[in-house]
Scaffold this motif. Structure first.
Motif, PDB file in Angstrom:
ATOM      1  N   THR A 219      19.462  -3.538  17.022  1.00  0.00           N
ATOM      2  CA  THR A 219      19.425  -3.134  15.611  1.00  0.00           C
ATOM      3  C   THR A 219      19.955  -4.215  14.683  1.00  0.00           C
ATOM      4  O   THR A 219      19.532  -4.318  13.527  1.00  0.00           O
ATOM      5  N   ILE A 220      20.887  -5.028  15.158  1.00  0.00           N
ATOM      6  CA  ILE A 220      21.564  -5.978  14.263  1.00  0.00           C
ATOM      7  C   ILE A 220      20.632  -7.108  13.799  1.00  0.00           C
ATOM      8  O   ILE A 220      20.880  -7.753  12.791  1.00  0.00           O
ATOM      9  N   ALA A 221      19.550  -7.348  14.537  1.00  0.00           N
ATOM     10  CA  ALA A 221      18.624  -8.423  14.152  1.00  0.00           C
ATOM     11  C   ALA A 221      17.805  -7.999  12.931  1.00  0.00           C
ATOM     12  O   ALA A 221      17.382  -6.860  12.830  1.00  0.00           O
ATOM     13  N   ILE A 222      17.601  -8.931  12.015  1.00  0.00           N
ATOM     14  CA  ILE A 222      16.783  -8.646  10.835  1.00  0.00           C
ATOM     15  C   ILE A 222      15.337  -8.984  11.169  1.00  0.00           C
ATOM     16  O   ILE A 222      15.006 -10.139  11.444  1.00  0.00           O
ATOM     17  N   LYS A 223      14.473  -7.973  11.155  1.00  0.00           N
ATOM     18  CA  LYS A 223      13.095  -8.163  11.619  1.00  0.00           C
ATOM     19  C   LYS A 223      12.347  -9.223  10.795  1.00  0.00           C
ATOM     20  O   LYS A 223      11.544  -9.970  11.326  1.00  0.00           O
ATOM     21  N   GLU A 224      12.637  -9.253   9.482  1.00  0.00           N
ATOM     22  CA  GLU A 224      11.914 -10.187   8.619  1.00  0.00           C
ATOM     23  C   GLU A 224      12.270 -11.646   8.912  1.00  0.00           C
ATOM     24  O   GLU A 224      11.600 -12.538   8.418  1.00  0.00           O
ATOM     25  N   ARG A 225      13.348 -11.865   9.647  1.00  0.00           N
ATOM     26  CA  ARG A 225      13.764 -13.251   9.868  1.00  0.00           C
ATOM     27  C   ARG A 225      13.788 -13.620  11.348  1.00  0.00           C
ATOM     28  O   ARG A 225      14.536 -14.512  11.749  1.00  0.00           O
ATOM     29  N   VAL A 226      12.999 -12.974  12.155  1.00  0.00           N
ATOM     30  CA  VAL A 226      13.022 -13.253  13.595  1.00  0.00           C
ATOM     31  C   VAL A 226      12.780 -14.739  13.848  1.00  0.00           C
ATOM     32  O   VAL A 226      11.896 -15.356  13.256  1.00  0.00           O
ATOM     33  N   ASN A 227      13.613 -15.331  14.692  1.00  0.00           N
ATOM     34  CA  ASN A 227      13.535 -16.754  14.977  1.00  0.00           C
ATOM     35  C   ASN A 227      13.969 -16.972  16.419  1.00  0.00           C
ATOM     36  O   ASN A 227      15.125 -17.260  16.717  1.00  0.00           O
TER      37      ASN A 227
ATOM     38  N   ALA B  48      17.907 -11.622  17.781  1.00  0.00           N
ATOM     39  CA  ALA B  48      16.545 -12.159  17.745  1.00  0.00           C
ATOM     40  C   ALA B  48      16.273 -13.004  16.506  1.00  0.00           C
ATOM     41  O   ALA B  48      15.362 -13.824  16.503  1.00  0.00           O
ATOM     42  N   ASP B  49      17.079 -12.849  15.454  1.00  0.00           N
ATOM     43  CA  ASP B  49      16.886 -13.694  14.280  1.00  0.00           C
ATOM     44  C   ASP B  49      17.678 -14.996  14.383  1.00  0.00           C
ATOM     45  O   ASP B  49      17.759 -15.757  13.425  1.00  0.00           O
TER      46      ASP B  49
END
Lengths: 247, 435
Positions: A219-227, B48-49
């Protein structure tokens, strides 16, 4: 003084005794190898250095006093490195250090100094990363168990870190690659030989904790900024074998 | 509600906060408590970001009485709401910490009922975690704008770091998009924290046992690209915060469009490169001895997206280069594009015992990709690139190939093919007659 292929038992004491032999027995090494990795060299005689704690201690104290404590730390961490062909560089670094004193660490023009710094940095880096990446699991008996498979021999460095952090409960850090473990009983840790595989029974709360962690992590990852490239740059794939959130 | 479900909602609501650092304070473990803190900070995983996950970053609740337009938790937004109790947070923290998932807790909250009530809840949680659960690891807590100073002060006594988010970099923007927040409601707690930190530092020099207050300093965050402020305005604001409010860090967060938001806000994807450039400029302010006046002038209100700000500065001050590696002082070395603190320190110590040439620099790990255009070793340059800003600019641009040297398309027509320069070899002079 003609050169030898110097063989030793693979311990830090053994390597320090090779330094002792250079000064006191005039044994100039062309190459320093452990017995297990021995590769003959054309036209050079073999010389076996026996490990002697007394001699090793003298050299070690010499490094601390005549070079610097920092140099001693470099020697130690470089020695823990899993890279092959580290012994000759460490030897040369110590000898140069005895000649130049504390300023040996300034001599970045010298290959052996650069090499030792690099080995020490790589080991220190892995220990630092693992101090964050290693995952403990609660066992049925109440102790916390953690498995690692590092490139370098960082077990002791990690144990020092966790002895301070988890002072009040028992834990085990298991180096699966080398078959050794640091066992802490609530007072101090010891490093013991351990089988490469261990069957561990987890406590009832363990699954719950893991589920919570997995939920938090995704959940903590921001989907719009996946890298994913940045993620891989920081959390290298080889660490992930022991990290729950990547399994 | 199931606590797993709660965790998801309140993590999702907290994820836009950038700061997840655990650095700035060294604290040994204790027999009585659990945990320690390490000044360099420890990353426990990477999401993942690509961001470091160091702390358990959650909101106490995402129920909010405010209606800030840029925020996903504003009261007019239709999202699931949840709230943790202090005990739930404490137990979760300990559970994660003992398994070495995290370095500590980052506790924030939406404004429930009133700023005072929210701050009381945060304080109660910290006291429970530090007191009953004897947690000795890292804690970062938000100060809620508009909360009673006594509450902010009490929370600071338990935490390692505190932050108040500025969010929008100007008063007008705040007025438009965050009607309940004002400049003073943000700056008042910031000032309070600053003064208390200074006071505590003074007390500690006199009494060793004086209680600590926010030992890892305070930080803040600004959203970039939601409102029309220029980079120059943002960086100048950050500079002011560093010098006047003694902030440890200012974080920049590229605005991410939120669904159903105010039509005045941009609907485009986050300006990530701009955010990156702002961080680079921020580093120049803090570690490289730059001032904001050097980075901007009347024509350049924004940072150059094609190259990093230090490169840009160097091209505009070409008269100060090349720099002689064997003689230049530390601050001058830091001005060379591509040379950072680490490389500069290495150069200083290595040249004490002998002369340096390019081969040495390479072996030492000094990155020459950009630096080679701006330095000499023993009076010699590495390549014979003329020191002309236009030429160097073409070499140093990262994202855009100068259109004069663009790849020729098969169907561009004969004229385009004829006009293209025939020699793009790396060392060949780009403009005839200038070497």
């Amino acid at each position: 003084m003609s050169g030898y292929v110097v063989l030793f038992d693979g311990s830090l004491d053994g390597l320090l005794c090779a330094v002792y032999a250079y000064y006191y027995d005039k044994i100039l090494p062309l190459s320093i190898q452990t017995e297990d990795e021995y590769q003959p060299m054309l036209g050079a005689e073999n010389y076996f250095v026996a490990s002697d704690p007394e001699k090793a201690k003298r050299v070690w104290e010499g490094i601390r006093k005549k070079i610097s404590p920092g140099a001693a730390y470099n020697v130690y961490t470089a020695f823990l490195s899993g890279e092959v062909e580290k012994h000759m560089a460490i030897f040369k670094y110590i000898v140069l250090g005895f000649k130049r004193g504390a300023s040996v660490d300034n001599r970045l023009q010298e290959d052996c100094v650069l090499r030792v710094h690099k080995l020490a940095r790589m080991t220190g880096y892995e220990a630092h990363m693992l101090s964050g990446f290693c995952r403990f699991a609660e066992t049925k008996q109440g102790a916390y168990y953690c498995a690692i498979s590092p490139k370098h021999r960082v077990l002791q460095l990690l144990a020092e870190h966790f002895r301070d952090r988890f002072m009040n409960h028992a834990w085990v850090i298991h180096d699966k690659k080398r078959g050794e473990a640091a066992v802490y009983d609530g007072n101090d840790y010891v490093i013991v030989d351990a089988p490469k595989d261990a069957a561990v029974e987890y406590s009832d709360d363990e699954t719950r904790a893991r589920d919570m962690w997995a939920a938090f992590f995704s959940t903590i990852a921001i989907k719009e900024r996946v890298n994913k490239n940045a993620q891989r740059r920081h959390a290298a794939l080889y660490f992930r074998a022991n990290m729950l959130e990547f399994l | 509600m199931d606590s797993l479900e709660k965790l998801k909602i309140l993590t999702d609501a907290a994820k836009y906060d950038v700061a997840c650092t655990s650095s700035g304070v060294d604290r040994k473990g204790t027999r009585a408590g659990l945990g320690s803190a390490s000044a360099c900070g420890i990353c426990h995983t990477f999401s993942a970001d690509g961001r470091c996950v160091s702390l358990l970053k959650i909101l106490m609740t995402n129920v909010c009485v405010f209606d800030c337009q840029y925020c996903a938790n504003r009261r007019s937004n239709d999202v699931p709401r949840a709230a943790f109790t202090p005990r739930e947070i404490a137990e979760l923290t300990i559970r994660f910490y003992k398994r070495n998932y995290i370095e500590g807790l980052f506790l924030s909250s939406a404004v429930i009922k009133s700023p005072d009530y929210t701050m009381e809840m945060l304080l109660a949680t910290l006291r429970l975690v530090r007191g009953e659960y004897r947690f000795n690891g890292y804690i970062h807590v938000k100060a809620i704008p508009g909360a009673d100073p006594a509450l902010v002060q009490a929370a600071g006594a338990e935490a390692d770091r505190m932050s108040v988010n500025i969010e929008l970099p100007s008063e007008e923007s705040l007025g438009t998009f965050a009607p309940e927040k004002t400049k003073s409601s943000i700056l008042t707690p910031m000032k309070l924290i600053k003064n208390r930190i200074i006071q505590t530092k003074d007390e500690i020099t006199r009494f060793r046992s004086a209680p600590k207050f926010v030992p890892a300093g305070q930080s803040t965050q600004m959203i970039v690209g939601a409102t029309p402020e220029s980079d120059s305005r943002i960086v100048r604001l950050a500079e002011g915060l560093y010098s006047q409010y003694k902030l440890k860090r200012v974080f920049y967060s590229a605005f991410i469009p939120v669904a159903g938001a105010n039509p005045l806000l941009p609907a485009v994807s986050p300006p990530l490169l701009r955010e990156h450039r702002l961080y680079q400029a921020d580093w120049l302010l803090r570690f490289y001895g730059f001032t904001s006046n050097e980075l901007f002038n009347r024509e350049n209100e924004n940072l150059n997206l094609n190259m990093d700000p230090k490169c840009h500065w160097a091209l505009n001050h070409i008269e100060r280069f090349p720099v002689e590696i064997n003689r230049a002082d530390y601050l001058l070395l830091l001005r060379v594009p591509g040379i950072g603190q680490r490389s500069a320190m290495k150069i200083l110590s290595a040249r004490r015992v002998g002369k340096l040439d390019f081969a040495h620099l390479k072996k030492m790990g000094v990155v020459l990709k950009r630096a080679k255009y701006f330095i000499t070793c023993g009076g010699k340059m590495m390549e014979r690139t003329p020191m002309i800003p236009e030429i160097l600019e073409a070499r140093l641009s990262e994202n855009k190939i100068d259109e004069r040297y663009a790849q020729i398309g098969l169907f561009d027509g004969e004229n385009a093919a004829l006009a293209a320069p025939d020699d793009r070899r790396k060392d060949a002079p780009l403009l005839g007659g200038l070497t």
